[in-house]
Structure formats: C-alpha cells, structure tokens
Design a protein around this motif. Structure first.
Motif, PDB file in Angstrom:
ATOM      1  N   LEU A   1      -2.057   3.063  25.088  1.00 37.43           N
ATOM      2  CA  LEU A   1      -2.589   2.722  26.416  1.00 37.43           C
ATOM      3  C   LEU A   1      -2.470   3.890  27.388  1.00 37.43           C
ATOM      4  O   LEU A   1      -3.395   4.157  28.161  1.00 37.43           O
TER       5      LEU A   1
ATOM      6  N   LEU B   1      -1.478  -0.044  32.419  1.00 35.80           N
ATOM      7  CA  LEU B   1      -2.003  -1.416  32.423  1.00 35.80           C
ATOM      8  C   LEU B   1      -2.902  -1.648  33.636  1.00 35.80           C
ATOM      9  O   LEU B   1      -3.987  -2.239  33.521  1.00 35.80           O
ATOM     10  N   HIS B   2      -2.465  -1.183  34.784  1.00 37.29           N
ATOM     11  CA  HIS B   2      -3.263  -1.333  36.005  1.00 37.29           C
ATOM     12  C   HIS B   2      -4.591  -0.584  35.881  1.00 37.29           C
ATOM     13  O   HIS B   2      -5.658  -1.117  36.227  1.00 37.29           O
TER      14      HIS B   2
ATOM     15  N   VAL C   1       3.733   2.879  31.556  1.00 41.81           N
ATOM     16  CA  VAL C   1       2.854   1.838  31.028  1.00 41.81           C
ATOM     17  C   VAL C   1       2.386   0.881  32.112  1.00 41.81           C
ATOM     18  O   VAL C   1       1.262   0.376  32.039  1.00 41.81           O
ATOM     19  N   THR C   2       3.193   0.633  33.121  1.00 38.18           N
ATOM     20  CA  THR C   2       2.747  -0.260  34.202  1.00 38.18           C
ATOM     21  C   THR C   2       1.502   0.300  34.877  1.00 38.18           C
ATOM     22  O   THR C   2       0.571  -0.435  35.212  1.00 38.18           O
TER      23      THR C   2
ATOM     24  N   TYR D   1      -0.958  -4.299  22.720  1.00 32.35           N
ATOM     25  CA  TYR D   1       0.250  -4.135  23.529  1.00 32.35           C
ATOM     26  C   TYR D   1       0.890  -5.496  23.813  1.00 32.35           C
ATOM     27  O   TYR D   1       2.099  -5.674  23.644  1.00 32.35           O
ATOM     28  N   ALA D   2       0.075  -6.473  24.213  1.00 34.33           N
ATOM     29  CA  ALA D   2       0.601  -7.812  24.518  1.00 34.33           C
ATOM     30  C   ALA D   2       1.225  -8.443  23.281  1.00 34.33           C
ATOM     31  O   ALA D   2       2.330  -9.011  23.357  1.00 34.33           O
TER      32      ALA D   2
ATOM     33  N   LEU E   1      -5.118  -3.395  24.888  1.00 32.59           N
ATOM     34  CA  LEU E   1      -4.350  -4.327  25.719  1.00 32.59           C
ATOM     35  C   LEU E   1      -3.823  -5.496  24.890  1.00 32.59           C
ATOM     36  O   LEU E   1      -2.678  -5.917  25.046  1.00 32.59           O
TER      37      LEU E   1
ATOM     38  N   THR F   1      -5.754   5.780  29.065  1.00 33.76           N
ATOM     39  CA  THR F   1      -5.966   5.743  30.514  1.00 33.76           C
ATOM     40  C   THR F   1      -5.588   7.051  31.200  1.00 33.76           C
ATOM     41  O   THR F   1      -5.847   7.226  32.391  1.00 33.76           O
TER      42      THR F   1
ATOM     43  N   ASP G   1      -6.943  -2.392  33.444  1.00 31.73           N
ATOM     44  CA  ASP G   1      -7.527  -3.567  34.100  1.00 31.73           C
ATOM     45  C   ASP G   1      -8.605  -3.164  35.094  1.00 31.73           C
ATOM     46  O   ASP G   1      -9.659  -3.792  35.183  1.00 31.73           O
TER      47      ASP G   1
ATOM     48  N   THR H   1       2.225   1.230  23.665  1.00 28.42           N
ATOM     49  CA  THR H   1       2.416   1.846  24.984  1.00 28.42           C
ATOM     50  C   THR H   1       1.804   3.242  25.012  1.00 28.42           C
ATOM     51  O   THR H   1       1.070   3.599  25.938  1.00 28.42           O
TER      52      THR H   1
END
Length: 87
Positions: A42, A55-56, A51-52, A16-17, A13, A46, A59, A39
C-alpha cells in the motif's frame, strides 16, 4: 510515480484488511509478515508512509475515480442508447 488502477487499489486494500483481521484473530510469524507485506504494498502504491497515510491516500484516489464529470452524466431516467431494438 505511476498511478495504480482502481482494481489494484481495491485488491491491495482488501489484502491489507484480511491480513490485519487474521493477525488480530491469531498472531503468528506468518500473519505478522502478511501485514508487513500488505503495508509495504500500500505504501509503495500510494507513494506515502506511514500506512495510515497510505490508507487515506488510497481511499482518496478511489473517491476521485468515482467522480464523473457533469458533462458525462445522463439525465435522470434516461437509458444509454445501445442500438438494440426493444419490443
């Protein structure tokens, strides 16, 4: 699918940020590639796309790990007994 550890998720994460921030500051071929690589990582970690969603899910996975079973919680004000004598 293997579940990534919390530290691995945090590193991914963060990577990525950092890549997104650097690309927003000054986009180059290298920064675009860094965002694409972060991207991809991640999404693989997962097991999701886009990617959205990744990210979820990341988290959510980190949030699940932060939850402690009520049976393992210490009463307020109690310290763990580490066997050390205190003066």
């Amino acid at each position: 699918m293997l579940t990534p550890g919390p530290q691995d998720l945090r590193v991914a994460l963060s990577r990525y940020a950092d890549a997104r921030i650097e690309d927003a500051r000054r986009s180059t071929d290298a920064t675009v590639r860094a965002v694409e690589d972060a991207t991809y990582t991640l999404c693989v970690m997962t097991g999701t796309r886009p990617v959205t969603r990744a990210l979820h899910v990341a988290d959510t996975m980190l949030g699940m790990r932060a939850t402690v079973s009520p049976a393992l919680r210490r009463p307020a004000g109690r310290q763990p007994d580490d066997g050390l004598l205190t003066a």
